[in-house]
Design a protein around this motif. Sequence first.
Motif, PDB file in Angstrom:
ATOM      1  N   ALA A  57       0.503  -1.385   0.526  1.00 49.39           N
ATOM      2  CA  ALA A  57      -0.128  -0.361  -0.066  1.00 49.39           C
ATOM      3  C   ALA A  57       0.929   0.750   0.157  1.00 49.39           C
ATOM      4  N   PHE A  58       0.962   2.281  -1.048  1.00 49.14           N
ATOM      5  CA  PHE A  58       1.076   3.305  -0.832  1.00 49.14           C
ATOM      6  C   PHE A  58       0.082   4.651  -0.671  1.00 49.14           C
ATOM      7  N   SER A  59       0.276   5.719   0.270  1.00 48.00           N
ATOM      8  CA  SER A  59      -0.339   7.153   0.544  1.00 48.00           C
ATOM      9  C   SER A  59      -0.030   7.920  -0.992  1.00 48.00           C
ATOM     10  N   GLN A  85      -9.062   6.431 -13.728  1.00 43.53           N
ATOM     11  CA  GLN A  85      -8.998   6.203 -15.002  1.00 43.53           C
ATOM     12  C   GLN A  85      -8.335   5.086 -15.421  1.00 43.53           C
ATOM     13  N   LEU A  86      -7.495   4.155 -14.628  1.00 45.96           N
ATOM     14  CA  LEU A  86      -7.285   3.074 -14.591  1.00 45.96           C
ATOM     15  C   LEU A  86      -8.337   1.993 -14.894  1.00 45.96           C
ATOM     16  N   ARG A  87      -8.783   2.659 -13.676  1.00 47.88           N
ATOM     17  CA  ARG A  87     -10.122   1.291 -13.076  1.00 47.88           C
ATOM     18  C   ARG A  87     -10.838   1.118 -14.547  1.00 47.88           C
ATOM     19  N   ARG A  88     -10.968   2.369 -14.495  1.00 49.69           N
ATOM     20  CA  ARG A  88     -12.188   2.459 -15.766  1.00 49.69           C
ATOM     21  C   ARG A  88     -11.652   1.697 -17.063  1.00 49.69           C
ATOM     22  N   LYS A  89     -10.068   2.747 -17.714  1.00 49.91           N
ATOM     23  CA  LYS A  89     -10.110   1.953 -19.066  1.00 49.91           C
ATOM     24  C   LYS A  89      -9.904   0.204 -18.796  1.00 49.91           C
ATOM     25  N   LEU A  90      -9.215  -0.437 -17.739  1.00 49.41           N
ATOM     26  CA  LEU A  90      -8.593  -1.742 -17.425  1.00 49.41           C
ATOM     27  C   LEU A  90      -9.955  -3.010 -16.475  1.00 49.41           C
ATOM     28  N   GLU A  93     -10.658  -6.150 -13.311  1.00 48.77           N
ATOM     29  CA  GLU A  93      -9.848  -7.811 -12.703  1.00 48.77           C
ATOM     30  C   GLU A  93      -8.381  -6.417 -12.570  1.00 48.77           C
ATOM     31  N   LEU A  94      -8.335  -5.209 -12.455  1.00 50.21           N
ATOM     32  CA  LEU A  94      -7.036  -4.445 -12.377  1.00 50.21           C
ATOM     33  C   LEU A  94      -7.825  -4.057 -11.060  1.00 50.21           C
ATOM     34  N   ASP A  95      -7.467  -5.101  -9.629  1.00 49.06           N
ATOM     35  CA  ASP A  95      -7.815  -5.143  -8.418  1.00 49.06           C
ATOM     36  C   ASP A  95      -6.863  -4.273  -7.402  1.00 49.06           C
ATOM     37  N   ILE A  96      -7.371  -2.750  -7.637  1.00 46.55           N
ATOM     38  CA  ILE A  96      -7.124  -1.490  -6.917  1.00 46.55           C
ATOM     39  C   ILE A  96      -7.620  -1.171  -5.754  1.00 46.55           C
ATOM     40  N   SER A  97      -6.862  -1.628  -4.772  1.00 46.51           N
ATOM     41  CA  SER A  97      -7.975  -1.455  -3.467  1.00 46.51           C
ATOM     42  C   SER A  97      -7.701  -0.481  -2.873  1.00 46.51           C
ATOM     43  N   THR A  98      -8.671   0.566  -2.158  1.00 51.77           N
ATOM     44  CA  THR A  98      -8.050   1.374  -2.053  1.00 51.77           C
ATOM     45  C   THR A  98      -8.162   1.470  -0.228  1.00 51.77           C
ATOM     46  N   VAL A  99      -6.743   1.823   0.503  1.00 50.67           N
ATOM     47  CA  VAL A  99      -6.574   1.175   1.517  1.00 50.67           C
ATOM     48  C   VAL A  99      -7.039   2.649   2.456  1.00 50.67           C
ATOM     49  N   LYS A 101      -7.311   5.289   5.402  1.00 51.10           N
ATOM     50  CA  LYS A 101      -6.390   6.133   5.364  1.00 51.10           C
ATOM     51  C   LYS A 101      -4.998   5.843   5.617  1.00 51.10           C
ATOM     52  N   VAL A 102      -4.739   4.988   4.770  1.00 57.74           N
ATOM     53  CA  VAL A 102      -3.544   4.918   3.944  1.00 57.74           C
ATOM     54  C   VAL A 102      -3.294   5.329   2.028  1.00 57.74           C
ATOM     55  N   GLY A 103      -3.562   4.924   1.290  1.00 59.61           N
ATOM     56  CA  GLY A 103      -3.783   5.366   0.238  1.00 59.61           C
ATOM     57  C   GLY A 103      -4.185   4.168  -0.948  1.00 59.61           C
ATOM     58  N   TYR A 104      -3.357   3.674  -1.676  1.00 57.29           N
ATOM     59  CA  TYR A 104      -4.343   2.535  -2.818  1.00 57.29           C
ATOM     60  C   TYR A 104      -3.187   0.970  -2.849  1.00 57.29           C
ATOM     61  N   ARG A 105      -3.539  -0.128  -3.341  1.00 58.04           N
ATOM     62  CA  ARG A 105      -2.850  -0.772  -3.001  1.00 58.04           C
ATOM     63  C   ARG A 105      -3.527  -2.091  -4.456  1.00 58.04           C
ATOM     64  N   LEU A 106      -2.580  -2.158  -4.662  1.00 57.25           N
ATOM     65  CA  LEU A 106      -2.447  -3.347  -6.413  1.00 57.25           C
ATOM     66  C   LEU A 106      -2.069  -4.685  -5.786  1.00 57.25           C
ATOM     67  N   ASN A 107      -3.630  -5.439  -5.434  1.00 55.60           N
ATOM     68  CA  ASN A 107      -4.306  -6.424  -5.200  1.00 55.60           C
ATOM     69  C   ASN A 107      -3.481  -7.725  -5.657  1.00 55.60           C
TER      70      ASN A 107
END
Length: 107
Positions: A57-59, A85-90, A93-99, A101-107
Amino acid sequence: MDPCRPAKSRQTLPVMRYKNIELDLETSRASKDGQPVALSPKELCLLAFLLCHRGQAFSRAELLDRVWGVATPLRTRTVDMHIRQLRRKLGPELDISTVFKVGYRLN
């Protein structure tokens, strides 16, 4: 090592795969199910970074620093916009979680 800024000694850049998504860093092209997907240069770089650091996870500030090269924290929604935009275009299947109070993570 940042795949968007390869070492000068490397001759070719890798093709990265995630589920049904492929990212060719040599040609700066992405595809989903073998079909080309138009991504902006920053979307490509953000996707490559997340693929290289899958599970971490990255802020927003860390992503701004590591992908955009902006070391000073800014109040901006650019990271959120590029993730959206990445979520919309891909697709889902592109499993990016919003973490929370942290930020984002690709699962």
